[in-house]
Design an enzyme around this catalytic site. Sequence first.
Site: not given
Lengths: 483, 478
Positions: A76, A151, A175
């Site tokens: 990420k 997210s 997330s």
Amino acid sequence: MHNLSIKRLVEALRAKKFSSRDLAEHFLARIERFQERLNSFITVTHDQALAAADAADQRIHAGDAGPLTGVPIAHKDIFCTDGVKTSCGSRMLDSFVAPYDATVVARFKQAGAVMLGKTNMDEFAMGSSNETSYYGPVKNPWDLARVPGGSSGGSAAAVAARLVPGATGTDTGGSIRQPAALCGITGLKPTYGLVSRYGMIAFASSLDQGGPLARTAEDCALLLQAMAGFDPRDSTSIDRAVPDYSAGLDKPLDGLRIGLPKEYFGEGLDAGVARVIEEAIAGYRSIGCEVAEISLPNSGLAVPVYYVVAPAECSSNLARYDGVRYGYRCEDPKDLTDLYKRSRGEGFGAEVKRRIMIGTYALSAGYYDAYYLKAQQVRRLISNDFKRAFEQVDVIMGPTSPSTAFRLGEKANDPVKMYLSDIYTIAVNLAGLPGISIPAGFHDGLPVGLQIIGNHFEEARLLNVAHKFQQETDWHTRAPMEA
Amino acid sequence: MGWESVIGLEIHAQLMTKAKVFSGASTAYGAVPNTQACAIDLGLPGVLPVLNEAAVRMAVKFGLAIGAEIAPRSVFARKNYFYPDLPKGYQISQYELPVVHHGRLDIVLDDGTTKTIGITRAHMEEDAGKSLHEDFHGMTGIDLNRAGTPLLEIVSEPDMRSAKEAVAYMKRLHTLVRYLEICDGNMQEGSFRCDANVSIRPKGEQRLGTRTELKNLNSFRFVERAIEYEIARQIEVLEGGGRIVQETRLYDPIKDETRPLRAKEEANDYRYFPDPDLLPLEITADLIESVRAELPELPDAKKERFIRDFGLGPYDAAVLTATHELAKYFEDTVRHLGGSPKLAANWVMGEVSAALNRDGIDIAASPVGPAALAGLLKRIEDNTISGKIAKEVFEAMWSGHGDADQIIESRGLKQITDTSRIEVMIDEVIAKNPQQLAQFRAGKDKLFGFFVGQVMMVSKGKANPAQVNEILKRKLAG
């Protein structure tokens, strides 16, 4: 190759059925092919990946392979990667190349994994749909008109679409688990303090926790093994022996006590999702688990508490992005105040600014007691709910998200509606507990995630409970049309 | 109407740790800008603070030395504000729960009485960087070398009633932190900084008046002058029918005045909250005991011991215990000398201190060490040289010409104690000065000094003064 699990990839690489370079090239080609449709990557580190793959092949040939040597992964874009752009999904850090590796990144390197790139995400991890990214929304591979969740939406979509076998994510209020659920994969949010936060760009420090996303619990166990463990550079990381997460995956679940919080099955839960979850629970019952209804009476307070605590911490954590030392700086500032106002005004997106303002307000003199302090007190009540529940049951189960993936733009202009999509995941962060989301079935062609919550440091149990389900079902093997 | 001034001081002492308080970067002063700021000090994305245990031990040491409570659990908080030399946009400090609280320090007033000043709290925090406004063509340069240096902020009660008391307290604290070896006390480099809170009230009034905060007080002298100026200014304002505005004022040493630092349209709201990156600081009884075991003898105790064991007067004892290094030098000298503390005290406070001041040298780096000084003083004691000659020998030693015995030997400075040789010199002087002899014998006693001087000149200062006096008295009497 892209349908093989990480476990199989490790075996095949060691058996020299194919090389790490073959694997890297294969996945890099897939990333390129799907990038336009899915937008799941912000940066693809093509050349570095091939170099790392070659180095991995040499290690394998030399008989010096680590646990993940040659396995492709993606990080990420919230994890700092030495010499590679680390944007956090924000214009503010569009020009930022990190000069150091996050502990998680360093540990994956140590284990031999080959990074293919950095995945798209909501700006500074603030969002549940990946629509707040400066780099545009990620599309759900099951339906390109829908969001992948957020997210960690880029990581979830990339794993679901078989662009990479495993990826890292971070989970502040859901997330990792919510996008895993919406994309039909497995995502684990570890106990707060298990995985180092050093080099993981902070959103809300007391809630943020890194974790793995992969297709199976078995693969998540391998990835968690590489990530977990004490880090002297993170004062909140916990000095405690890390168990072997793969060792107990097959333990039978006879007599496992499962608690179903009645608050997680009430109003607001999509009926189709509820049906899938109930069937999954029935599956657990059929392999010898005991199921009981429990109560987490303060569940309704989790979202409001979260939206005081997380913005308060973020308002302070994001103060360093001021245009002075690195990152976005406005053109021709007139003076210092102008530099601050325009750099931050232009560098941050709307959702980030909304949360900074809410958090600043909550910490202000005269409001601190009513908001921040009160929220911290209620946070303790929420923790106590779980403490009591774990006196009666071994794990807690329920839906990860109240609905399947929603349409792009559907909730983008209604923050409260958006916030409620994390209603079942947020309390877990507030209590610092581990939680995993696994594919439990489909509703109208879209994946549904089952959330399993454990007591502190019970990741091994969660992985065991998830793995046993995945041995009985094939939901986790389903691939989206787009893949 | 009479006014009473009320003063409290906030002192920032830089702790002498090798590394910064939350990172491993060096704290050394004077390096090229931004060469001692690591990723953590720069506030890069993703970095986290880790508390330096050495700083905690120093804070505890200070707490024990002022008889304070050491909090078993204290909390680091973020003080949020934007400034270019504050990399994270917040300073990590302690707010509601400081590590040290409720201490006290005694000061000695001009009339010799002792007054106890309360110390409300002392908390740990990190220093900011520096903004440099010169040499940047209208722009501001930022040096983050200092960012993250550990500070102990020491907050007194408003117990002081005059600028003199404030300075006495500050000096006492300055001595203490250096004794404890937790702060180098260098005010020029900003290692020991002071802000003063000043208010006035009518004598007899119990409530406090509105206070102003004075900044930029980087010497004892400035502290005294700024407070005196501010008291006078406040009296003038109140007696003129005005009122005091609570504000921060900067002291300007050139104009010798204080003026408002900035127009404060709004009060600063620092939005303090506990830093979620740091766990509460827990200090165990074991840690406190291990720090206590390292505590040096404190200034007051040392002063008492010097009076008791060395027979020094209170003034000399106070001067010699003003710093840890000076006291050590003195004690070492006495040890090498095997006694005679008064002689040693006179020399340490006299010749040695004067030479150090003249050449701007720290006592620890003195060219004449305690053993060498004792070697010289021994020769005074055994009458090899006179005190006057000893000064000459000392200067030669200071310039690196060897030890006392070598210099005395090579320069032939050994005192003349042979009575017959002294008598010859005296006879010679008397013979040369018949007029003065007549005047002396006629009753002009003052001329005795003249004869002594002449004899010493003839002997090049080497004749034993006591013997000269005795023989001269006899011979002049006829």
